[in-house]
Design a protein around this motif. Structure first.
Motif, PDB file in Angstrom:
ATOM      1  N   TRP A  98     -13.168  -3.111  -6.198  1.00  0.00           N
ATOM      2  CA  TRP A  98     -11.836  -3.234  -5.592  1.00  0.00           C
ATOM      3  C   TRP A  98     -11.855  -4.269  -4.480  1.00  0.00           C
ATOM      4  N   SER A 134       0.857  -1.180   0.000  1.00  0.00           N
ATOM      5  CA  SER A 134       0.000   0.000   0.000  1.00  0.00           C
ATOM      6  C   SER A 134       0.890   1.225   0.000  1.00  0.00           C
ATOM      7  N   SER A 161      -6.500  -7.565  -1.935  1.00  0.00           N
ATOM      8  CA  SER A 161      -5.562  -7.746  -3.044  1.00  0.00           C
ATOM      9  C   SER A 161      -4.424  -6.741  -2.922  1.00  0.00           C
ATOM     10  N   GLU A 162      -3.436  -6.868  -3.776  1.00  0.00           N
ATOM     11  CA  GLU A 162      -2.334  -5.913  -3.807  1.00  0.00           C
ATOM     12  C   GLU A 162      -2.552  -4.837  -4.855  1.00  0.00           C
ATOM     13  N   GLN A 163      -3.742  -4.830  -5.445  1.00  0.00           N
ATOM     14  CA  GLN A 163      -4.054  -3.820  -6.451  1.00  0.00           C
ATOM     15  C   GLN A 163      -4.422  -2.508  -5.775  1.00  0.00           C
ATOM     16  N   PRO A 164      -3.982  -1.372  -6.328  1.00  0.00           N
ATOM     17  CA  PRO A 164      -4.356  -0.085  -5.739  1.00  0.00           C
ATOM     18  C   PRO A 164      -5.836   0.198  -5.952  1.00  0.00           C
ATOM     19  N   TRP A 201      -3.963   3.436   1.867  1.00  0.00           N
ATOM     20  CA  TRP A 201      -3.644   3.935   0.534  1.00  0.00           C
ATOM     21  C   TRP A 201      -3.928   5.431   0.466  1.00  0.00           C
ATOM     22  N   VAL A 231      -1.054   5.636  -4.461  1.00  0.00           N
ATOM     23  CA  VAL A 231      -1.424   5.109  -5.775  1.00  0.00           C
ATOM     24  C   VAL A 231      -0.611   5.829  -6.837  1.00  0.00           C
TER      25      VAL A 231
END
Length: 299
Positions: free
Chosen positions: A263, A2, A267-270, A48, A5
Protein backbone atom coordinates in the motif's frame (compact mmCIF):
# COMPACT_ATOMS: atom_id res chain seq x y z
CA UNK A 1 -9.11 10.93 0.12
CA UNK A 2 -9.66 8.84 3.22
CA UNK A 3 -12.39 7.73 5.60
CA UNK A 4 -14.11 4.36 5.69
CA UNK A 5 -12.80 1.65 3.38
CA UNK A 6 -16.21 0.01 3.80
CA UNK A 7 -18.70 2.13 5.75
CA UNK A 8 -20.87 -0.17 7.86
CA UNK A 9 -24.64 -0.07 7.86
CA UNK A 10 -25.80 0.65 11.41
CA UNK A 11 -28.06 -1.88 13.08
CA UNK A 12 -31.65 -0.81 13.54
CA UNK A 13 -32.84 -1.46 17.09
CA UNK A 14 -36.44 -0.91 18.25
CA UNK A 15 -36.71 2.16 20.47
CA UNK A 16 -33.37 3.58 19.35
CA UNK A 17 -32.68 6.23 16.73
CA UNK A 18 -29.29 6.01 15.04
CA UNK A 19 -27.48 9.35 15.15
CA UNK A 20 -23.92 8.85 13.96
CA UNK A 21 -21.32 6.35 12.79
CA UNK A 22 -17.86 7.24 14.09
CA UNK A 23 -14.48 5.65 13.54
CA UNK A 24 -15.15 3.19 16.34
CA UNK A 25 -18.52 3.98 17.94
CA UNK A 26 -22.12 3.89 16.82
CA UNK A 27 -24.23 6.54 18.52
CA UNK A 28 -27.96 6.13 19.16
CA UNK A 29 -30.61 7.95 21.17
CA UNK A 30 -33.20 6.14 23.25
CA UNK A 31 -36.78 7.19 23.89
CA UNK A 32 -35.76 8.92 27.14
CA UNK A 33 -33.38 11.16 25.21
CA UNK A 34 -30.24 9.47 26.56
CA UNK A 35 -27.36 8.59 24.27
CA UNK A 36 -26.41 4.96 23.66
CA UNK A 37 -22.78 4.47 22.61
CA UNK A 38 -21.71 1.14 21.19
CA UNK A 39 -17.97 0.56 20.72
CA UNK A 40 -17.28 -1.59 17.67
CA UNK A 41 -14.12 -3.56 16.93
CA UNK A 42 -13.19 -1.23 14.07
CA UNK A 43 -9.67 0.17 13.93
CA UNK A 44 -8.33 3.19 12.09
CA UNK A 45 -4.89 4.20 10.88
CA UNK A 46 -3.62 7.07 8.76
CA UNK A 47 -7.14 8.57 8.69
CA UNK A 48 -8.64 5.39 7.23
CA UNK A 49 -11.08 3.13 9.05
CA UNK A 50 -9.77 -0.25 7.99
CA UNK A 51 -11.83 -3.11 6.56
CA UNK A 52 -10.44 -5.56 9.16
CA UNK A 53 -11.67 -5.55 12.75
CA UNK A 54 -9.73 -6.40 15.93
CA UNK A 55 -11.81 -8.88 17.98
CA UNK A 56 -12.78 -7.62 21.48
CA UNK A 57 -11.29 -4.17 20.87
CA UNK A 58 -14.58 -2.36 21.54
CA UNK A 59 -15.10 -4.24 24.78
CA UNK A 60 -11.55 -3.48 25.94
CA UNK A 61 -12.04 0.24 25.28
CA UNK A 62 -15.38 0.28 27.09
CA UNK A 63 -14.29 -1.73 30.13
CA UNK A 64 -11.03 0.21 30.47
CA UNK A 65 -12.90 3.52 30.28
CA UNK A 66 -15.28 2.37 33.00
CA UNK A 67 -12.31 1.43 35.19
CA UNK A 68 -10.71 4.82 34.64
CA UNK A 69 -13.98 6.65 35.36
CA UNK A 70 -13.80 5.08 38.82
CA UNK A 71 -10.19 6.18 39.28
CA UNK A 72 -10.91 9.83 38.43
CA UNK A 73 -14.39 10.12 39.95
CA UNK A 74 -13.22 12.51 42.63
CA UNK A 75 -11.81 14.90 40.02
CA UNK A 76 -14.92 15.35 37.88
CA UNK A 77 -18.10 13.49 36.89
CA UNK A 78 -18.57 11.36 33.77
CA UNK A 79 -21.50 10.85 31.44
CA UNK A 80 -22.30 7.18 32.11
CA UNK A 81 -25.81 6.35 33.32
CA UNK A 82 -25.86 2.59 32.74
CA UNK A 83 -24.09 -0.30 31.04
CA UNK A 84 -27.34 -2.18 30.42
CA UNK A 85 -27.89 -3.43 26.88
CA UNK A 86 -31.12 -1.91 25.51
CA UNK A 87 -34.01 -4.30 25.01
CA UNK A 88 -34.01 -5.71 21.51
CA UNK A 89 -30.32 -5.02 20.90
CA UNK A 90 -28.04 -7.90 19.82
CA UNK A 91 -26.26 -9.92 22.50
CA UNK A 92 -22.93 -8.79 21.01
CA UNK A 93 -23.57 -5.32 22.48
CA UNK A 94 -22.88 -6.66 25.98
CA UNK A 95 -19.71 -5.18 27.44
CA UNK A 96 -19.38 -2.58 24.71
CA UNK A 97 -22.46 -0.41 25.40
CA UNK A 98 -22.78 2.73 27.51
CA UNK A 99 -26.03 4.58 28.13
CA UNK A 100 -24.98 8.17 28.71
CA UNK A 101 -26.28 11.61 29.56
CA UNK A 102 -26.85 13.86 26.59
CA UNK A 103 -24.40 16.72 27.09
CA UNK A 104 -23.71 20.05 25.46
CA UNK A 105 -20.39 18.98 23.99
CA UNK A 106 -17.41 21.31 23.80
CA UNK A 107 -16.05 21.25 20.21
CA UNK A 108 -12.42 20.81 21.29
CA UNK A 109 -10.11 17.80 21.55
CA UNK A 110 -8.60 18.38 24.99
CA UNK A 111 -5.05 17.01 24.72
CA UNK A 112 -2.46 16.67 27.48
CA UNK A 113 1.17 15.85 26.75
CA UNK A 114 3.79 14.77 29.24
CA UNK A 115 6.26 13.57 26.62
CA UNK A 116 7.26 14.87 23.21
CA UNK A 117 6.25 12.83 20.17
CA UNK A 118 3.81 12.80 17.25
CA UNK A 119 2.51 16.12 15.94
CA UNK A 120 4.00 17.87 18.96
CA UNK A 121 7.47 16.71 17.95
CA UNK A 122 6.95 17.96 14.38
CA UNK A 123 6.04 21.44 15.61
CA UNK A 124 8.84 21.45 18.17
CA UNK A 125 11.42 20.62 15.50
CA UNK A 126 10.25 23.61 13.47
CA UNK A 127 9.74 26.25 16.17
CA UNK A 128 10.65 24.85 19.62
CA UNK A 129 6.98 25.20 20.53
CA UNK A 130 3.90 22.96 20.81
CA UNK A 131 0.56 24.71 20.25
CA UNK A 132 2.44 27.98 20.74
CA UNK A 133 3.92 26.94 24.11
CA UNK A 134 7.69 27.44 24.25
CA UNK A 135 9.74 24.38 25.24
CA UNK A 136 13.43 24.00 26.14
CA UNK A 137 16.14 23.28 23.60
CA UNK A 138 17.52 19.79 23.23
CA UNK A 139 14.36 17.70 23.37
CA UNK A 140 14.04 14.64 21.13
CA UNK A 141 11.39 12.09 20.24
CA UNK A 142 10.24 10.55 23.53
CA UNK A 143 11.67 13.24 25.83
CA UNK A 144 9.78 13.88 29.05
CA UNK A 145 8.58 17.48 29.23
CA UNK A 146 9.44 19.69 32.21
CA UNK A 147 5.74 19.59 33.14
CA UNK A 148 2.57 18.34 31.39
CA UNK A 149 1.11 20.79 28.88
CA UNK A 150 -2.39 21.38 27.52
CA UNK A 151 -2.29 21.26 23.72
CA UNK A 152 -5.83 21.41 22.33
CA UNK A 153 -6.95 20.51 18.83
CA UNK A 154 -9.99 21.03 16.67
CA UNK A 155 -12.27 18.01 16.26
CA UNK A 156 -12.13 16.64 12.73
CA UNK A 157 -14.62 14.57 10.76
CA UNK A 158 -13.88 10.93 9.93
CA UNK A 159 -11.06 10.83 7.40
CA UNK A 160 -9.64 14.23 8.34
CA UNK A 161 -6.85 15.33 10.68
CA UNK A 162 -7.42 17.04 14.00
CA UNK A 163 -5.57 20.36 13.88
CA UNK A 164 -3.55 21.61 16.84
CA UNK A 165 -4.56 25.09 17.99
CA UNK A 166 -3.37 27.52 20.66
CA UNK A 167 -5.00 27.96 24.04
CA UNK A 168 -5.87 31.51 22.99
CA UNK A 169 -7.77 30.18 19.99
CA UNK A 170 -9.74 27.80 22.22
CA UNK A 171 -10.61 30.70 24.53
CA UNK A 172 -11.77 32.68 21.52
CA UNK A 173 -13.96 29.82 20.30
CA UNK A 174 -15.54 28.64 23.57
CA UNK A 175 -14.92 31.48 25.99
CA UNK A 176 -12.20 32.14 28.56
CA UNK A 177 -14.01 30.45 31.46
CA UNK A 178 -14.67 27.23 29.52
CA UNK A 179 -11.12 27.17 28.15
CA UNK A 180 -9.74 27.48 31.68
CA UNK A 181 -11.98 24.65 32.91
CA UNK A 182 -10.87 22.44 30.02
CA UNK A 183 -7.21 23.05 30.72
CA UNK A 184 -7.55 22.44 34.46
CA UNK A 185 -9.59 19.25 34.03
CA UNK A 186 -7.38 17.89 31.25
CA UNK A 187 -4.15 18.32 33.19
CA UNK A 188 -5.69 17.00 36.43
CA UNK A 189 -6.97 13.80 34.80
CA UNK A 190 -3.75 13.33 32.82
CA UNK A 191 -1.68 13.68 35.99
CA UNK A 192 -3.82 11.14 37.84
CA UNK A 193 -3.62 8.72 34.92
CA UNK A 194 0.13 9.23 34.52
CA UNK A 195 0.77 8.42 38.19
CA UNK A 196 -1.44 5.31 38.18
CA UNK A 197 0.08 4.04 34.94
CA UNK A 198 3.62 4.71 36.20
CA UNK A 199 2.95 2.51 39.23
CA UNK A 200 2.10 -0.28 36.78
CA UNK A 201 5.23 0.11 34.65
CA UNK A 202 3.56 2.12 31.88
CA UNK A 203 4.32 5.64 30.66
CA UNK A 204 1.29 7.73 29.68
CA UNK A 205 2.95 9.90 27.05
CA UNK A 206 -0.12 11.86 26.01
CA UNK A 207 -3.88 11.54 25.86
CA UNK A 208 -7.00 13.31 24.64
CA UNK A 209 -10.38 13.85 26.24
CA UNK A 210 -13.81 15.04 25.20
CA UNK A 211 -15.85 17.17 27.56
CA UNK A 212 -19.40 18.44 27.67
CA UNK A 213 -21.62 20.40 30.00
CA UNK A 214 -24.49 19.01 32.02
CA UNK A 215 -26.06 22.34 32.87
CA UNK A 216 -23.19 24.30 34.42
CA UNK A 217 -21.14 21.20 35.29
CA UNK A 218 -18.19 20.09 33.16
CA UNK A 219 -18.39 16.34 32.48
CA UNK A 220 -15.87 14.00 30.86
CA UNK A 221 -17.39 11.98 28.02
CA UNK A 222 -16.66 9.33 25.40
CA UNK A 223 -13.61 7.18 26.25
CA UNK A 224 -10.91 7.91 28.82
CA UNK A 225 -7.24 6.88 28.92
CA UNK A 226 -7.53 3.99 26.48
CA UNK A 227 -5.00 2.82 23.87
CA UNK A 228 -7.15 4.55 21.23
CA UNK A 229 -7.09 7.94 22.96
CA UNK A 230 -3.62 7.75 24.54
CA UNK A 231 -0.04 6.79 23.90
CA UNK A 232 1.05 4.14 26.41
CA UNK A 233 4.69 3.07 26.44
CA UNK A 234 6.34 0.27 28.44
CA UNK A 235 8.46 2.11 31.01
CA UNK A 236 11.26 -0.44 31.00
CA UNK A 237 11.81 0.13 27.26
CA UNK A 238 11.63 3.93 27.28
CA UNK A 239 14.62 5.39 25.44
CA UNK A 240 14.34 8.97 24.12
CA UNK A 241 15.73 9.66 20.68
CA UNK A 242 13.43 7.51 18.56
CA UNK A 243 9.86 6.21 18.37
CA UNK A 244 8.88 4.15 21.42
CA UNK A 245 7.15 0.75 21.45
CA UNK A 246 3.53 1.23 22.42
CA UNK A 247 0.28 -0.41 23.48
CA UNK A 248 -1.87 0.60 20.55
CA UNK A 249 -1.97 0.35 16.76
CA UNK A 250 1.77 0.07 16.30
CA UNK A 251 1.63 -3.31 14.54
CA UNK A 252 -1.11 -2.01 12.23
CA UNK A 253 0.81 1.13 11.27
CA UNK A 254 4.07 -0.78 10.83
CA UNK A 255 2.48 -3.35 8.53
CA UNK A 256 0.60 -0.78 6.45
CA UNK A 257 3.81 1.16 5.80
CA UNK A 258 5.83 -1.99 5.03
CA UNK A 259 6.57 -3.35 1.59
CA UNK A 260 4.58 -6.45 2.50
CA UNK A 261 1.28 -4.53 2.50
CA UNK A 262 1.85 -3.18 -1.00
CA UNK A 263 0.00 0.00 0.00
CA UNK A 264 1.19 3.47 -0.91
CA UNK A 265 0.08 5.80 1.87
CA UNK A 266 0.38 8.79 -0.45
CA UNK A 267 -1.98 7.30 -3.01
CA UNK A 268 -5.75 7.67 -2.97
CA UNK A 269 -6.20 3.91 -2.81
CA UNK A 270 -7.71 2.50 0.39
CA UNK A 271 -5.48 0.29 2.56
CA UNK A 272 -5.76 -3.49 2.21
CA UNK A 273 -7.16 -5.95 4.79
CA UNK A 274 -4.86 -6.82 7.66
CA UNK A 275 -3.24 -10.27 7.86
CA UNK A 276 -4.28 -12.50 10.75
CA UNK A 277 -0.90 -12.20 12.49
CA UNK A 278 -1.25 -8.40 12.70
CA UNK A 279 -4.82 -8.75 13.98
CA UNK A 280 -3.74 -11.22 16.68
CA UNK A 281 -0.74 -9.17 17.83
CA UNK A 282 -2.79 -5.96 17.94
CA UNK A 283 -5.56 -7.63 19.95
CA UNK A 284 -2.95 -8.94 22.38
CA UNK A 285 -1.53 -5.42 22.89
CA UNK A 286 -4.95 -3.95 23.72
CA UNK A 287 -5.61 -6.75 26.20
CA UNK A 288 -2.13 -6.42 27.73
CA UNK A 289 -2.75 -2.70 28.30
CA UNK A 290 -6.07 -3.48 30.01
CA UNK A 291 -4.57 -6.16 32.23
CA UNK A 292 -1.47 -4.20 33.23
CA UNK A 293 -3.42 -1.04 34.04
CA UNK A 294 -6.35 -2.59 35.88
CA UNK A 295 -4.58 -5.59 37.43
CA UNK A 296 -7.48 -7.76 36.23
CA UNK A 297 -7.45 -10.66 33.79
CA UNK A 298 -9.29 -10.25 30.51
CA UNK A 299 -11.95 -12.85 29.86
Amino acid sequence: MSGFVEKPEPLQVPGLVHLHTGKVRELYQNEAGDLVMVASDRISAFDWVLPTEIPDKGRVLTQLSLWWFDQIGDLLPNHVLSTAVPEGAPADWAGRTLVCKSLQMVPVEAVARGYLTGSGLLEYNESRTVCGLALPEGLVDGSELPAPIFTPATKAAVGEHDENVSYEEVARQVGADTAAQLRQATLAVYSRGRDIARDRGIILADTKFEFGFDGETLVVADEVLTPDSSRFWPADQWEPGHAQPSYDKQFVRDWLTSAESGWDRKSEQPPPPLPQEVVDRTRAKYIEAYERLTGMSWS
